[in-house]
Design an enzyme around this catalytic site. Structure first.
Site, PDB file in Angstrom:
ATOM      1  CG  HIS A  18     -12.876   3.247   2.083  1.00  0.00           C
ATOM      2  ND1 HIS A  18     -13.296   3.443   0.790  1.00  0.00           N
ATOM      3  CD2 HIS A  18     -11.563   3.623   2.090  1.00  0.00           C
ATOM      4  CE1 HIS A  18     -12.299   3.902   0.054  1.00  0.00           C
ATOM      5  NE2 HIS A  18     -11.235   4.023   0.815  1.00  0.00           N
ATOM      6  N   GLY A 135       4.826   8.468  -1.699  1.00  0.00           N
ATOM      7  CA  GLY A 135       4.321   8.162  -0.366  1.00  0.00           C
ATOM      8  C   GLY A 135       5.342   7.456   0.513  1.00  0.00           C
ATOM      9  CG  ASP A 155      -5.082   1.971  -0.481  1.00  0.00           C
ATOM     10  OD1 ASP A 155      -4.926   0.786  -0.825  1.00  0.00           O
ATOM     11  OD2 ASP A 155      -6.068   2.659  -0.804  1.00  0.00           O
TER      12      ASP A 155
END
Ligand SMILES: C[S@@+](CC[C@H](N)C(=O)[O-])C[C@H]1O[C@@H](n2cnc3c(N)ncnc32)[C@H](O)[C@@H]1O
Length: 272
Positions: A18, A135, A155
């Protein structure tokens, strides 16, 4: 699909991912032209660190809890954002916080409960689309974006042994469709062998301009333990390598446990 990120939210690997994501988004936001962000494995969007899941593992205690007080300068942007957002923000919430009115976000999440939670976070938000879809399939369906500039965050949960191969294949598929996009792909560092194989596969992939940013808390020799994590970045923004060095150093200084063999690396795998 047993993976639930709530057990791991705010852990050291989330902090690395992050903090780098915040830097990448800030770099994208330097130009006024609109950007598109795609979060292929989005999760539920925000996490209550007092929840039963987060308390059970307590992973956040050796992650975000070590950064929150008096964060060192290179981490201030990320930590300020976490504090401003309240609950620990997942990647979609971080991306959303750094979007301007002209930018768009699309999220893919395959788990129905996590998808439902994420939809709730972005209910009535016209700049965010939340898809209950795979995804990897989203990389084909949602790229290239009409904006022609943007960031793709990949991710995956890394629950299956073939996920490094899936990641290499996914990056190739996406790159063929959207060559100028910035790609940020998270990966675990348990043991060096699969990471080395992944780096070698990326070197041969035909993609240009690839950098791997890594941090490990101890010599990665125990394949049963998350010893570190990496972010593979394709088409990094200008001065990425110079800018993230102090971020990685500051993360290691705060998150490091003094174990032997800890370190950081920023390795160029392919030239522009
Ligand atoms: C590591 S978590 C994501 C964390 C999130 N990116 C963040 O930083 O806050 C991985 C997520 O991917 C979801 N997932 C697993 N396989 C998927 C797939 N094929 N397509 C989309 N989502 C998937 C899981 O349900 C889980 O919520």
């Amino acid at each position: 699909m047993n993976y639930r990120h709530a057990y791991h939210a705010g852990n050291f690997a989330d902090c690395i991912k992050h903090a780098l994501l915040v830097w990448l988004l800030r770099a994208l936001g330097r130009k006024p032209t609109a950007f598109f962000a795609l979060d292929t494995h989005a999760g539920p969007g925000r996490y209550d660190l007092s929840s039963e899941q987060a308390q059970r593992t307590g992973e956040w205690r050796s992650g975000i809890a070590r950064l929150i007080d008096n964060p060192p300068n290179p981490l201030a942007g990320y930590v300020d954002l976490v504090q401003a957002l309240g609950l620990y923000p997942g990647s979609p919430a971080i991306i959303r916080a750094l979007m301007r009115p002209q930018d768009r976000l699309a999220c893919c999440e395959l788990n129905r409960e996590e998808y439902t939670a994420l939809r709730r976070v972005f209910a009535r938000d016209k700049q965010v689309a939340v898809h209950h879809r795979d995804g990897w399939e989203g990389l084909k369906a949602l790229l290239p974006p009409k904006e022609r500039r943007g960031l793709v965050l990949i991710d995956p949960p890394f629950e299956r042994p073939d996920e490094f191969t899936q990641l290499t294949d996914g990056l190739q598929v996406a790159y063929a469709r959207f060559r100028t996009g910035i790609y940020a792909a998270w990966y675990p560092i348990k043991h060096r062998t699969p990471v080395r194989a992944f780096h070698n596969a990326m070197k041969k992939s035909g993609l240009h301009d690839i950098v791997a940013a890594e941090l490990w808390l101890r010599e990665p020799v125990d394949p049963g333990r998350l010893n570190g994590s990496g972010m593979l970045v394709v088409n990094p923004p200008y001065q990425f390598e110079t800018a993230i060095a102090p971020i990685l150093h500051a993360l290691l200084a705060r998150l490091g446990t003094g174990e032997a063999g800890a370190g950081i690396a920023c390795t160029r795998l392919a030239d522009e």
